[in-house]
Scaffold this motif. Structure first.
Motif, PDB file in Angstrom:
ATOM      1  N   GLU A   1       0.819  -1.210   0.000  1.00 23.56           N
ATOM      2  CA  GLU A   1       0.000   0.000   0.000  1.00 23.56           C
ATOM      3  C   GLU A   1       0.854   1.262   0.000  1.00 23.56           C
ATOM      4  O   GLU A   1       0.442   2.294  -0.560  1.00 23.56           O
ATOM      5  CB  GLU A   1      -0.924  -0.006   1.225  1.00 23.56           C
ATOM      6  N   ASP A   2       2.042   1.208   0.580  1.00 20.18           N
ATOM      7  CA  ASP A   2       2.893   2.391   0.655  1.00 20.18           C
ATOM      8  C   ASP A   2       3.822   2.515  -0.550  1.00 20.18           C
ATOM      9  O   ASP A   2       3.812   3.534  -1.240  1.00 20.18           O
ATOM     10  CB  ASP A   2       3.715   2.373   1.943  1.00 20.18           C
ATOM     11  N   ASN A   3       4.627   1.468  -0.814  1.00 17.15           N
ATOM     12  CA  ASN A   3       5.659   1.619  -1.839  1.00 17.15           C
ATOM     13  C   ASN A   3       5.125   1.523  -3.267  1.00 17.15           C
ATOM     14  O   ASN A   3       5.687   2.140  -4.179  1.00 17.15           O
ATOM     15  CB  ASN A   3       6.790   0.606  -1.630  1.00 17.15           C
TER      16      ASN A   3
ATOM     17  N   LYS B   1       1.521   1.690  -3.857  1.00 15.93           N
ATOM     18  CA  LYS B   1       0.158   2.239  -3.834  1.00 15.93           C
ATOM     19  C   LYS B   1      -0.858   1.216  -4.354  1.00 15.93           C
ATOM     20  O   LYS B   1      -1.810   1.556  -5.067  1.00 15.93           O
ATOM     21  CB  LYS B   1       0.076   3.524  -4.667  1.00 15.93           C
ATOM     22  N   ILE B   2      -0.656  -0.040  -3.963  1.00 13.56           N
ATOM     23  CA  ILE B   2      -1.551  -1.117  -4.384  1.00 13.56           C
ATOM     24  C   ILE B   2      -2.189  -1.735  -3.145  1.00 13.56           C
ATOM     25  O   ILE B   2      -1.486  -2.208  -2.248  1.00 13.56           O
ATOM     26  CB  ILE B   2      -0.789  -2.199  -5.183  1.00 13.56           C
ATOM     27  N   ASN B   3      -3.510  -1.722  -3.098  1.00 10.07           N
ATOM     28  CA  ASN B   3      -4.234  -2.343  -2.002  1.00 10.07           C
ATOM     29  C   ASN B   3      -4.246  -3.864  -2.174  1.00 10.07           C
ATOM     30  O   ASN B   3      -3.934  -4.378  -3.256  1.00 10.07           O
ATOM     31  CB  ASN B   3      -5.668  -1.807  -1.956  1.00 10.07           C
TER      32      ASN B   3
ATOM     33  N   ASN C   1      -3.238   0.485 -15.744  1.00 12.39           N
ATOM     34  CA  ASN C   1      -2.660   0.426 -14.403  1.00 12.39           C
ATOM     35  C   ASN C   1      -1.925  -0.888 -14.152  1.00 12.39           C
ATOM     36  O   ASN C   1      -1.361  -1.092 -13.080  1.00 12.39           O
ATOM     37  CB  ASN C   1      -3.775   0.560 -13.353  1.00 12.39           C
TER      38      ASN C   1
END
Length: 362
Positions: free
Chosen positions: A163-165, A167-169, A272
């Motif tokens: 989620e951070d590096n 940006k994928i949930n 994406n």
């Protein structure tokens, strides 16, 4: 007078009652009820994952779901424990749904589906059209398959590792496209191109793919196809191929270890989707040059993939990739279209491969 001949054993003696020696001795003991062990819907998640990623170990499977509430632990927190995953795998093995192989060099047990396991998975709606088993995987390739499964589990885990590096949930397993699935989609096209070659016609996959992609883009512009459905409708596009150009070395056919279909919320022309490679050992400079040239050409026109991620162990692969990127002037790192990340355990620590072979002396 006749003498009685009945022995003690022949006489009808009263049966012992409860508490007396011999109570119910010799009576058959039929099994009552049915065995409690069965495959549940939650177990079927493991079966589906193993059908997609043979070679996965208990750690990878433990990351797929959170702990389940029990009488002893009514409010569980976090992921299923590795021991919990191992208990489920023991049950599935006992029920004949999974097979297992312990690597004598690493001591790690890998798992895969049996024929019955595929049947049980399909019983819960998991078709596994392009599923695979452990059969035929060499020892050299087994570790690679295990690491692909590890990365896939990290992407699918409810813990949200990227989620951070990136940006994928956390992703549904439906979003994970395996190399086996890519091969399955490509095979009919391959056979068709072979027929064209015999007829003396062009059999270049890169040229075929460009024409196909142009037709798909036209269908989207005309409102005949939604961008969110492009990959589902045409999965063969996940196999990359560039038209042959004299003097330019690109990959004629390139299928990554894993593809992530992230276009569920796609609104424009830019995709994406993520191309994923799991690289445990370095290739040659020339090999990476053709791969990075291909990735650049693909992401210059980002209708199928917009970026690529290499998952590695150690720094040697990333060091060489950066040298190739600089030498070729591709700008993939600086533009964010190529990212290198470490393969990690569930606790976030980097995976380290044990390459030592211990020989026991006298």
């Amino acid at each position: 007078m006749a003498i009685p001949t009945n022995t003690l054993q022949e006489q009808q003696l009263p049966a012992p009652i409860f508490g007396e020696p011999g109570f119910r001795q010799g009576e058959p003991k039929p099994r009552r009820g049915t065995p409690r062990a069965r495959i549940t819907e939650e177990d079927a998640l493991f079966l589906r994952f193993l059908g997609m990623f043979p070679g996965a170990d208990s750690e990878a499977l433990s990351m797929l779901r959170n702990s389940k509430a029990t009488n002893l632990n009514p409010t569980p927190k976090g992921l299923l424990s590795v021991r919990g995953a191992e208990a489920i795998l023991r049950k599935l093995h006992k029920l004949g749904a999974v097979e297992r192989f312990r690597h004598a060099g690493t001591g790690i047990t890998s798992y895969g589906l049996t024929k019955d396991g595929f049947g049980y998975a399909r019983g819960y709606g998991h078709e596994l059209e392009h599923g695979a088993t452990l059969n035929g995987i060499s020892l050299e390739r087994l570790t690679h398959y295990r690491m692909i499964a590890q990365v896939a589990a990290l992407f699918s885990s409810p813990a949200g590792y990227f989620e951070d590096n990136l940006k994928i949930n956390p992703l549904s397993i439906d979003s994970l496209i395996t190399e086996h699935a890519m091969r399955g989609a490509y095979e009919p096209v391959k056979l068709g191109l072979q027929t064209r070659k015999k007829e003396g016609k062009s059999s270049d996959f890169g040229t075929w793919r460009k024409v196909k992609l142009d037709a798909v883009i036209s269908a989207i512009k005309e409102g005949k196809l939604r961008t969110t459905d492009m990959i589902d409708a045409h999965p063969v596009l996940l196999t990359i191929g560039m038209p042959k150009v004299e003097g330019i070395k690109t990959k004629a056919i390139y299928q990554p270890d894993l593809a992530l279909n992230l276009d569920q919320k796609r609104t424009g022309g830019r995709s994406n989707n993520l191309l994923v490679e799991v690289e445990l050992t370095r290739k040659s400079f020339e090999s990476y040059d053709s791969i990075l040239r291909t990735i650049k050409a693909e992401t210059d026109r980002p209708f199928v993939y917009s970026r690529a991620v290499y998952f590695t162990i150690g720094n040697s692969v990333e060091t060489l990739l950066r040298k190739v990127d600089t030498a070729g002037g591709y700008g993939l790192f600086s533009s964010g279209r190529l990212i290198v990340l470490p393969i990690t355990h569930r606790d976030g620590t980097p995976v380290q491969l044990n390459r030592r072979v211990v020989v026991e002396g006298k």
